[in-house]
Design a protein around this motif. Structure first.
Motif, PDB file in Angstrom:
ATOM      1  N   TYR A  45      38.820  42.261  43.116  1.00  0.00           N
ATOM      2  CA  TYR A  45      37.538  42.483  43.783  1.00  0.00           C
ATOM      3  C   TYR A  45      37.038  41.211  44.473  1.00  0.00           C
ATOM      4  N   THR A  46      37.243  40.070  43.815  1.00  0.00           N
ATOM      5  CA  THR A  46      36.856  38.785  44.422  1.00  0.00           C
ATOM      6  C   THR A  46      37.629  38.549  45.717  1.00  0.00           C
ATOM      7  N   LEU A  47      38.932  38.859  45.688  1.00  0.00           N
ATOM      8  CA  LEU A  47      39.748  38.720  46.902  1.00  0.00           C
ATOM      9  C   LEU A  47      39.263  39.671  48.004  1.00  0.00           C
ATOM     10  N   TYR A  48      38.922  40.899  47.624  1.00  0.00           N
ATOM     11  CA  TYR A  48      38.517  41.909  48.602  1.00  0.00           C
ATOM     12  C   TYR A  48      37.194  41.536  49.277  1.00  0.00           C
ATOM     13  N   GLU A  49      36.294  40.912  48.503  1.00  0.00           N
ATOM     14  CA  GLU A  49      35.015  40.500  49.090  1.00  0.00           C
ATOM     15  C   GLU A  49      35.211  39.487  50.214  1.00  0.00           C
ATOM     16  N   LYS A  50      36.237  38.634  50.068  1.00  0.00           N
ATOM     17  CA  LYS A  50      36.493  37.587  51.055  1.00  0.00           C
ATOM     18  C   LYS A  50      37.374  38.083  52.198  1.00  0.00           C
ATOM     19  N   ASN A  51      38.296  38.975  51.897  1.00  0.00           N
ATOM     20  CA  ASN A  51      39.264  39.438  52.894  1.00  0.00           C
ATOM     21  C   ASN A  51      39.411  40.950  52.790  1.00  0.00           C
ATOM     22  N   ARG A  52      39.283  41.635  53.921  1.00  0.00           N
ATOM     23  CA  ARG A  52      39.531  43.072  53.928  1.00  0.00           C
ATOM     24  C   ARG A  52      41.039  43.320  54.008  1.00  0.00           C
ATOM     25  N   MET A  65      38.645  44.435  34.322  1.00  0.00           N
ATOM     26  CA  MET A  65      38.108  45.537  35.130  1.00  0.00           C
ATOM     27  C   MET A  65      39.256  46.486  35.436  1.00  0.00           C
ATOM     28  N   ASN A  66      39.112  47.778  35.057  1.00  0.00           N
ATOM     29  CA  ASN A  66      40.220  48.705  35.279  1.00  0.00           C
ATOM     30  C   ASN A  66      40.239  49.211  36.727  1.00  0.00           C
ATOM     31  N   GLY A  67      41.237  50.021  37.030  1.00  0.00           N
ATOM     32  CA  GLY A  67      41.431  50.488  38.398  1.00  0.00           C
ATOM     33  C   GLY A  67      40.293  51.341  38.912  1.00  0.00           C
ATOM     34  N   PHE A  68      39.741  52.225  38.029  1.00  0.00           N
ATOM     35  CA  PHE A  68      38.630  53.066  38.465  1.00  0.00           C
ATOM     36  C   PHE A  68      37.420  52.226  38.855  1.00  0.00           C
ATOM     37  N   GLU A  69      37.083  51.235  38.052  1.00  0.00           N
ATOM     38  CA  GLU A  69      35.939  50.367  38.350  1.00  0.00           C
ATOM     39  C   GLU A  69      36.156  49.598  39.666  1.00  0.00           C
ATOM     40  N   LEU A  70      37.395  49.125  39.842  1.00  0.00           N
ATOM     41  CA  LEU A  70      37.721  48.386  41.075  1.00  0.00           C
ATOM     42  C   LEU A  70      37.555  49.273  42.311  1.00  0.00           C
ATOM     43  N   ILE A  71      38.102  50.491  42.238  1.00  0.00           N
ATOM     44  CA  ILE A  71      38.026  51.401  43.386  1.00  0.00           C
ATOM     45  C   ILE A  71      36.571  51.738  43.712  1.00  0.00           C
ATOM     46  N   LYS A  76      32.198  51.014  47.823  1.00  0.00           N
ATOM     47  CA  LYS A  76      30.838  50.664  48.230  1.00  0.00           C
ATOM     48  C   LYS A  76      30.848  49.700  49.422  1.00  0.00           C
ATOM     49  N   ILE A  77      31.904  48.891  49.520  1.00  0.00           N
ATOM     50  CA  ILE A  77      32.049  47.971  50.652  1.00  0.00           C
ATOM     51  C   ILE A  77      32.651  48.689  51.860  1.00  0.00           C
ATOM     52  N   GLU A  78      33.707  49.452  51.631  1.00  0.00           N
ATOM     53  CA  GLU A  78      34.408  50.162  52.703  1.00  0.00           C
ATOM     54  C   GLU A  78      34.756  51.567  52.214  1.00  0.00           C
ATOM     55  N   SER A  79      33.926  52.536  52.636  1.00  0.00           N
ATOM     56  CA  SER A  79      34.077  53.901  52.106  1.00  0.00           C
ATOM     57  C   SER A  79      35.376  54.565  52.546  1.00  0.00           C
ATOM     58  N   GLU A 100      37.565  62.299  42.910  1.00  0.00           N
ATOM     59  CA  GLU A 100      36.169  62.064  43.295  1.00  0.00           C
ATOM     60  C   GLU A 100      36.000  60.724  43.990  1.00  0.00           C
ATOM     61  N   LEU A 101      36.815  59.736  43.583  1.00  0.00           N
ATOM     62  CA  LEU A 101      36.765  58.418  44.222  1.00  0.00           C
ATOM     63  C   LEU A 101      37.539  58.382  45.539  1.00  0.00           C
TER      64      LEU A 101
END
Length: 598
Positions: A45-52, A65-71, A76-79, A100-101
């Motif tokens: 998630y830290t990497l994703y915040e900096k780089n798409r 943090m498991n996969g569901f929480e990460l997704i 929320k950043i990129e639907s 659902e995710l």
């Protein structure tokens, strides 16, 4: 896959080192190199915040943090993020939650190389399609803006009713957009145009062909304008006509080319195939209506259309891979192209008239718009050039300017002849004025205008009686008051013209006897209140007059003239202009010697 997907970025989230080693081999086999690895959801998630990333592949069960929480956080950043989950999905609840995710793809553990590769290809293909759709939308927008920038544009429905008209159409026709929308083009039809022309136009476009021709239109105020028109049907993917687009170039007056307009067109939400098809349709519209070229970032030509070749006399093979220097006329200064490239490097559209030389040596003037084509990342990938030949219009404009210059010079010479002065006086004043204007920093166009207008400085003398004008002695007070009227007379004669050269002549005639200290005539204005053209002509006129014989005096020697200017610096004359005159005296003397009175 390597060629299509090599630039796609992937974030792979897995805490099992052996699985990471396994997929690295698979990625290498597929030529996929832009992969970033994370060992848990928080790190990912830290990497994703900096780089798409274009594609996220994540395990479900991980520490911190498991996969569901990460997704959930990523969405929320990129639907619309494309997600590929590597998991067992052992229970129904996990599967429902993943759906659902909006997880796009699932890979079961343990990983089967064939299945993983197949699902990965599906994921990469979806990412690639999305990128191509976005790129196509961007290219379509730029093609539309390109047409709107460089032409008079309108669109109609299948019944011929106007659905769109750009600002240039409104400006030239005099109608507002509200007055045009819903009307047919008969609103601008000129009675001189035969009905047969429009019957042929409709017959052509209804057969899905392009119609080209010249049309005389009537503006709202009753004036006429002539356009070089191209009307073409826009087709959908099934080949059915959906609307008609009309592209026109005003050939009535060159000035109509100087206002090129931009208007954003609203894009629809059609699929990728339709977007690509529309891009080709717009490209065809440009290709048919103008001289068109494309250039890479190094300035090398990558494409030219047939019209480009026919105008310049070169074949495509002779042009592709060359720079546009092959067409450059040696008389065009390098600064012209330096400024052009500066604009393009700033990702701005450049517009202007370019003087080219065709293969056979003929001069071609091209009204040009050069558009940087920008990809989604914001980087320029190429330059598109839309050119319309205006050689005849430039020649006509030059002929008009030459005629104006000749008339102005002749009228100025008439004024001097009445006071028994030679025509060489106005020639010298004109050349002095151009030189001084350039020395003070005016551009070539402004300096040339002053040069052409300055011969009219004493045109008002045609209204002064001969007895005063040619009196062989100093004028008395009453006579001098009459003589001073020539400044107002000249101004009144010229001020009503809408020609720039005559408007400038009016200013010079009015102000060349004003003084820097405010003690001149006719208005006693001072310093910068006096137009720069009046200040320049004042010095040039006095310098030549003092050095020439007149009916009331003999010519002064040069030393006496220079002393006079030193004394009158900051009094009669602009001090900066006097300094420039004295510092460059040798150049003024060259002009004097070139146009000696005979």
């Amino acid at each position: 896959m390597k060629n299509l997907y090599s630039k796609i970025t992937i974030l792979y989230v897995e805490d099992d080192i052996s699985v990471i080693a396994f997929v690295k081999v698979l990625f290498k086999q597929k030529g996929i190199v832009n992969v970033t690895y994370a060992s848990n959801g928080q790190e990912a998630y830290t990497l994703y915040e900096k780089n798409r990333y274009d594609l996220v592949i994540t395990d479900m069960m991980m520490p911190i943090m498991n996969g569901f929480e990460l997704i959930e956080k990523i969405k929320k950043i990129e639907s619309h993020q494309v997600i590929m989950m590597v998991t067992g999905l052992d229970n129904k609840e996990d599967l429902i939650k993943a759906i659902e995710l909006r997880v796009n793809f699932f890979v079961e553990k343990p990983i089967n190389p064939q299945k993983f590769s197949a699902i990965l290809c599906d994921g990469l293909s979806q990412v690639y399609q999305r990128q191509q759709l976005a790129l196509s939308n961007l290219l379509l927008e730029q093609y539309r803006v390109t047409i709107d920038e460089s032409t008079i544009l309108s669109k109609t429905d299948l019944d011929g009713f106007i659905t769109y008209a750009n600002k240039e159409f409104c400006r030239v026709s005099g109608y507002t957009l509200d007055e045009l929308i819903g009307k047919t083009h008969s609103i601008v039809r000129h009675p001189d145009m035969p009905q047969a022309t429009f019957k042929d136009l409709w017959k052509t476009i209804k057969s899905k062909q392009i119609w080209k021709g010249k049309i005389k239109n009537r503006a709202k105020n009753g004036s006429y304008y002539i356009v070089d028109a191209l009307v073409m049907p826009l087709l959908d993917v099934n080949g059915d006509t959906i609307e008609y687009i009309a592209i026109r170039h005003n050939i009535t007056d060159l000035e109509d080319y100087k206002e090129l307009l931009r208007k954003e067109l609203i894009l629809t939400t059609k699929g990728l195939d339709e977007k690509v098809h529309q891009v080709k349709e717009y490209e065809k519209a440009i290709d048919e209506s103008a001289s068109f070229s494309r250039t890479n970032l190094d300035g090398k030509i990558t494409y030219v259309n047939n019209k480009f070749c026919s105008i310049n006399g070169y074949t495509k093979d002779e042009l592709i891979g060359k720079s546009h220097n092959i067409l450059r006329d040696p008389s065009v200064p390098k600064e012209f192209f330096t400024n052009m490239w500066k604009t393009l490097k700033e990702k701005k559209v450049w517009k202007g008239i370019i003087k080219n030389r065709a293969k056979n040596g003929e001069i071609k003037y091209m009204d040009t718009a050069i558009i940087p084509i920008v990809q989604i990342s914001g980087d320029v990938v190429e330059y598109m050039s839309i050119r319309h030949e205006v050689t005849e219009l430039i020649a006509l404009q030059k002929e008009i300017e030459d005629t104006q210059r000749e008339v102005v010079f002749t009228m100025g010479a008439i004024g001097e002849t009445r006071s028994k002065e030679t025509g060489n006086h106005v020639k010298r004043v004109a050349e002095y004025s151009y030189l001084l204007a350039k020395l003070v920093g005016l551009d070539t166009e402004q300096a040339e205008l002053i040069k052409m207008a300055s011969p009219m400085h004493d045109i008002g003398k045609v209204g002064i009686p001969d007895a005063i004008l040619n009196k062989p002695a100093r004028l008395d007070f009453e006579e001098f008051e009459i003589m001073k009227q020539h400044a107002e007379l000249g101004y009144e004669m010229l001020k009503g013209s809408n020609r720039e050269i005559l408007r400038t002549s009016a200013i010079i005639a009015h102000e060349h006897h004003e003084r820097w200290n405010g003690q001149g005539y006719p208005r006693k204005i001072a310093k910068e209140e006096i137009h720069i053209a009046g200040r320049i002509t004042a010095i040039c006129d006095v310098f030549d007059a003092l050095g020439s014989d007149r009916c009331y005096k003999n010519a002064w020697d040069l030393e006496k003239i220079l002393d006079f200017f030193k004394v009158e610096r900051g009094e009669h004359f602009d001090p900066q202009l006097v300094d420039l005159f004295l510092e460059n005296l040798d150049k003024f003397l060259e002009i004097r010697d070139q146009y000696v009175d005979v």
